[in-house]
Design an enzyme around this catalytic site. Structure first.
Site: not given
Ligand SMILES: CC(C)(COP(=O)(O)OP(=O)(O)OC[C@H]1O[C@@H](n2cnc3c(N)ncnc32)[C@H](O)[C@@H]1OP(=O)(O)O)[C@@H](O)C(=O)NCCC(=O)NCCS
Length: 331
Positions: A258, A288, A113
């Site tokens: 980004h 993204n 990124c």
């Molecule tokens: C990926 C992201 C959206 C997940 O959101 P979050 O609030 O952190 O959610 P968590 O990972 O804590 O997961 C919470 C729950 O949602 C679930 N979950 C994950 N993806 C899911 C989806 N697409 N739909 C529904 N539920 C989902 C998980 O399994 C978890 O379930 P559990 O509590 O039963 O284990 C978030 O972590 C994020 O945006 N991270 C940064 C990603 C990013 O910017 N990446 C690129 C960097 S360059």
């Protein structure tokens, strides 16, 4: 010594739109969940057989036109991608051939990124020293082919999309251009956002049947850790850019981050007390797009006249590696 400035920008995304509702047909998720957690409504996917070098062509054509330059006037190319068309050779060589550039240097860089900002820093050095005059910098990605479109991959598959952005960097004697760039990395977090195979260290022949069975060819992410580090590093590297130029955040007309996640952008906006019209966001349309995300956002901001001559613009990136970077530009 001349300054280095961005003389033209362009972007291209493939026509195929993949909505949150469409993804919900293949994995246990909902449009509401994706919008609330990421701000993404849809993303673009390529058709089979299309690589980042193909996406880069229209973006490059637009950037050349905006800069008023022909292909033959470009004397160096930097191609930022974490999803190259092939393992060997780099996508820059493919673009050189497909568009008919002269036999110029074509440098692929892989810093995920942060690719566009690392590339901007490289271009700036070459232009300031006089080694090259007109440099093409591309960020292009095809992430869709590394997505696991199932429950196992739902945390990652909802986030990433395909696209490309391009910029032409040229010398100028005017008081404008790239004021500073800052680059960082911390490799100990490599497994928080990575693709394990195929790889030269995965064994002969770089991907094994068990790797495919275990899904190691897919992009894997520890979302919470990435989020936590991103918020910290974005803020740090923006402050680093401001400090290096003796600027205050109040002096900045536009922040282009980004496009990782809308919640990350909103947290940085709040932390820096910036107004809505000082922060550019298009993640709802494209998701993204890794190295393409900043140049796509920049090209859209320029097209929409949200960045105009004389503006102070700050860019910041964070991504796999981890790598993070910033650039301060007087437009
Ligand atoms: C990926 C992201 C959206 C997940 O959101 P979050 O609030 O952190 O959610 P968590 O990972 O804590 O997961 C919470 C729950 O949602 C679930 N979950 C994950 N993806 C899911 C989806 N697409 N739909 C529904 N539920 C989902 C998980 O399994 C978890 O379930 P559990 O509590 O039963 O284990 C978030 O972590 C994020 O945006 N991270 C940064 C990603 C990013 O910017 N990446 C690129 C960097 S360059």
């Amino acid at each position: 010594m001349p300054n280095a400035y961005i003389a033209g920008t362009g972007f291209y995304v493939p026509p195929k739109i993949v909505t949150n509702d469409e993804l919900s047909q293949y994995m246990n998720t909902t449009d509401e969940w994706i919008r609330e957690r990421t701000g993404i409504r849809e993303r673009r996917y390529v058709e089979k057989g299309v690589g980042p070098s193909d996406l880069a062509i229209p973006a490059t054509e637009q950037a050349l036109e905006a800069a008023g330059l022909s292909i033959k006037e470009i004397d160096f190319m930097i191609f930022a991608t974490s999803t190259p068309d092939y393992y060997i050779p780099g996508s820059g060589c493919l673009l050189q051939e497909k568009m008919g550039f002269n036999e110029i240097g074509a440098l692929d860089i892989r810093v995920q990124c942060s690719g566009f900002l690392y590339g901007l820093s490289i271009a700036e050095q070459y232009i300031k020293t006089g080694m090259y005059k007109n440099i093409l910098l591309v960020g292009a990605e095809v992430q869709s082919t590394a997505m696991e479109i199932s429950d196992e991959g739902r945390d990652t598959a909802i986030i990433f999309g395909d696209g490309s952005g391009a910029a032409i960097i040229c010398p100028t004697e005017e008081d404008r251009g790239i004021l500073s760039t800052h680059m960082h990395s911390e490799g100990k977090h490599l497994k928080e956002l990575w693709v394990e195979a195929p790889a030269s260290r995965a064994g002969h022949p770089r991907i094994l049947p068990e790797h495919l069975d275990e899904g190691r060819q897919y992009l894997k992410m520890n979302g919470r850790e990435v989020f936590r580090h991103a918020v910290k590093r974005f803020d740090e590297v923006i402050q680093e850019g401001l400090l290096a130029n003796n600027l205050d955040i109040k002096d900045i007309n536009m922040l282009i981050l980004h496009q990782a996640n809308l919640r990350i952008t909103q947290m940085i906006q709040k932390k820096l007390s910036l107004k809505n019209d000082q922060v550019f966001s298009n993640i709802h349309k494209y998701g993204n797009t890794t190295a393409a995300s900043i140049p796509i956002a920049l090209a859209e901001a320029v097209n929409e006249k949200k960045v105009t001559k004389g503006d102070l613009v700050i860019f910041a990136s964070f991504g796999s590696g981890f790598t993070w970077a910033s650039a301060v530009i007087k437009w």
